[in-house]
Design an enzyme around this catalytic site. Sequence first.
Site, mmCIF file in Angstrom:
data_model
loop_
_atom_site.group_PDB
_atom_site.id
_atom_site.type_symbol
_atom_site.label_atom_id
_atom_site.label_comp_id
_atom_site.label_asym_id
_atom_site.label_seq_id
_atom_site.Cartn_x
_atom_site.Cartn_y
_atom_site.Cartn_z
ATOM 1 N N LYS A 202 -32.348 -25.363 50.809
ATOM 2 C CA LYS A 202 -32.779 -25.261 49.413
ATOM 3 C C LYS A 202 -34.228 -25.729 49.325
ATOM 4 O O LYS A 202 -34.566 -26.825 49.771
ATOM 5 C CB LYS A 202 -31.877 -26.117 48.529
ATOM 6 C CG LYS A 202 -32.299 -26.117 47.083
ATOM 7 C CD LYS A 202 -31.292 -26.816 46.193
ATOM 8 C CE LYS A 202 -31.796 -26.895 44.774
ATOM 9 N NZ LYS A 202 -30.851 -27.560 43.886
ATOM 10 N N ARG A 212 -33.498 -25.381 34.612
ATOM 11 C CA ARG A 212 -33.649 -26.753 34.103
ATOM 12 C C ARG A 212 -33.659 -26.752 32.583
ATOM 13 O O ARG A 212 -33.204 -27.706 31.960
ATOM 14 C CB ARG A 212 -34.889 -27.404 34.717
ATOM 15 C CG ARG A 212 -34.700 -27.622 36.221
ATOM 16 C CD ARG A 212 -35.904 -28.261 36.903
ATOM 17 N NE ARG A 212 -35.743 -28.196 38.362
ATOM 18 C CZ ARG A 212 -36.722 -28.382 39.234
ATOM 19 N NH1 ARG A 212 -37.938 -28.674 38.817
ATOM 20 N NH2 ARG A 212 -36.482 -28.302 40.532
ATOM 21 N N LYS A 225 -39.333 -32.548 43.198
ATOM 22 C CA LYS A 225 -38.194 -32.766 44.094
ATOM 23 C C LYS A 225 -38.578 -32.589 45.569
ATOM 24 O O LYS A 225 -37.723 -32.332 46.411
ATOM 25 C CB LYS A 225 -37.049 -31.822 43.697
ATOM 26 C CG LYS A 225 -36.563 -32.047 42.252
ATOM 27 C CD LYS A 225 -35.276 -31.301 41.920
ATOM 28 C CE LYS A 225 -34.784 -31.639 40.514
ATOM 29 N NZ LYS A 225 -33.467 -31.030 40.206
ATOM 30 N N GLU A 241 -31.671 -27.478 59.034
ATOM 31 C CA GLU A 241 -30.864 -27.948 57.903
ATOM 32 C C GLU A 241 -29.478 -27.298 57.915
ATOM 33 O O GLU A 241 -28.462 -27.966 57.730
ATOM 34 C CB GLU A 241 -31.547 -27.600 56.567
ATOM 35 C CG GLU A 241 -32.656 -28.538 56.140
ATOM 36 C CD GLU A 241 -32.117 -29.846 55.560
ATOM 37 O OE1 GLU A 241 -30.900 -30.072 55.587
ATOM 38 O OE2 GLU A 241 -32.939 -30.647 55.085
ATOM 39 N N LYS A 256 -31.433 -20.815 49.109
ATOM 40 C CA LYS A 256 -31.850 -20.819 47.710
ATOM 41 C C LYS A 256 -33.296 -21.229 47.580
ATOM 42 O O LYS A 256 -33.680 -22.214 48.219
ATOM 43 C CB LYS A 256 -30.956 -21.819 46.968
ATOM 44 C CG LYS A 256 -31.277 -21.989 45.526
ATOM 45 C CD LYS A 256 -30.421 -23.077 44.947
ATOM 46 C CE LYS A 256 -30.883 -23.319 43.526
ATOM 47 N NZ LYS A 256 -30.270 -24.457 42.933
ATOM 48 N N SER A 282 -32.556 -18.685 38.613
ATOM 49 C CA SER A 282 -32.905 -18.447 37.211
ATOM 50 C C SER A 282 -34.274 -17.790 37.026
ATOM 51 O O SER A 282 -34.425 -16.897 36.188
ATOM 52 C CB SER A 282 -32.849 -19.770 36.446
ATOM 53 O OG SER A 282 -33.721 -20.722 37.040
#
Length: 333
Positions: A202, A212, A225, A241, A256, A282
Amino acid sequence: MTDPTPSFPTTRMRRNRRTPWLRRLVAEQVLSVDDLIWPIFVIEGKAKREPIPSMPGVVRYTLDEAAAAVEEAGGLGIPMIALFPYTDPTLKTPDAREAWNEDNLICRAVRAIKKGVPEVGVMCDVALDPFNSDGHDGIVKGCIILNDETVDALCRQSLVQAEAGCDVIAPSDMMDGRIGAIRKALDDAGMADVAIMSYAAKFASGFYGPFRDAVGSTGALKGDKKTYQMNPANGDEAIREVALDIAEGADMVMVKPGLPYLDIVWRVKDAFGMPTFAYNVSGEYAMLRGAADAGWIEYEKTMLEALTSFKRAGADGVLSYHAIDAARLLKAG
Ligand code: PBG
């Protein structure tokens, strides 16, 4: 492999594109309703569908409406939905404790949906951002996002969701070691059948902006982040990962965002052969929908094309806000 194709004019690539039946016959990928996971947003209240301005056409459902919407999705053949809460701002705290309240909005949503529509799979997001007054996915101390303390919190959050009847736990927080810890917590609690779809690769992406807004964490988020989500420049790191999450027990893995990261989807599927999913997020939805609403592109065509590209990149399925529109179109033929 040397290409055995003879050159033009013996070979004419257009021969296989001549008619609709031929194009169908040689199609390498076919998008099906079985490939779709539909993310939905839930909110407190009754009989309301609240529009989300930055995601035209997407709404927040009160639980009664959510059950009806999922029933429609099930009727169209959508295998699974993914739930996200809009949390009342007064319930957000620095320790995000609402996340493991067994009667929180998400747990009530899971129970309502599993009761009304048991044949549709329910997936729940595991991360603290909808519940955290800092808007972060983990517990914040000073300006540090604490890893191991967050993992403990995520285990508690996973347990209440699983106890409520969630079928697939989907950690989206990007803390280290959380897949192994959650797997153990579920197994120790006698919930060995609950699956884990890990948000394994991600990225720290600008494409999450409208989400958000949808969960009401935009104003809350302090900073960014980047200390836990990945740098969009890194592909090899994504493979590491994913490898770690598989080794810790993930049943399915996810990449993602989706469209700007199809190379990662391809590499992950190629490297591990795992059930591999992509999140058509989104911001990707907003771009396509916004351009279509402005009359600049055709919604149905571009949407199905985008969803098919995930299949071509090797994804077994796609989380997409287009899922319900796509399912309706696929059903209509
Ligand atoms: C929260 C979470 C995010 C999304 C899914 N789970 C946002 C974020 O990490 O900030 C994004 C989904 C989307 O943009 O559609 N951990």
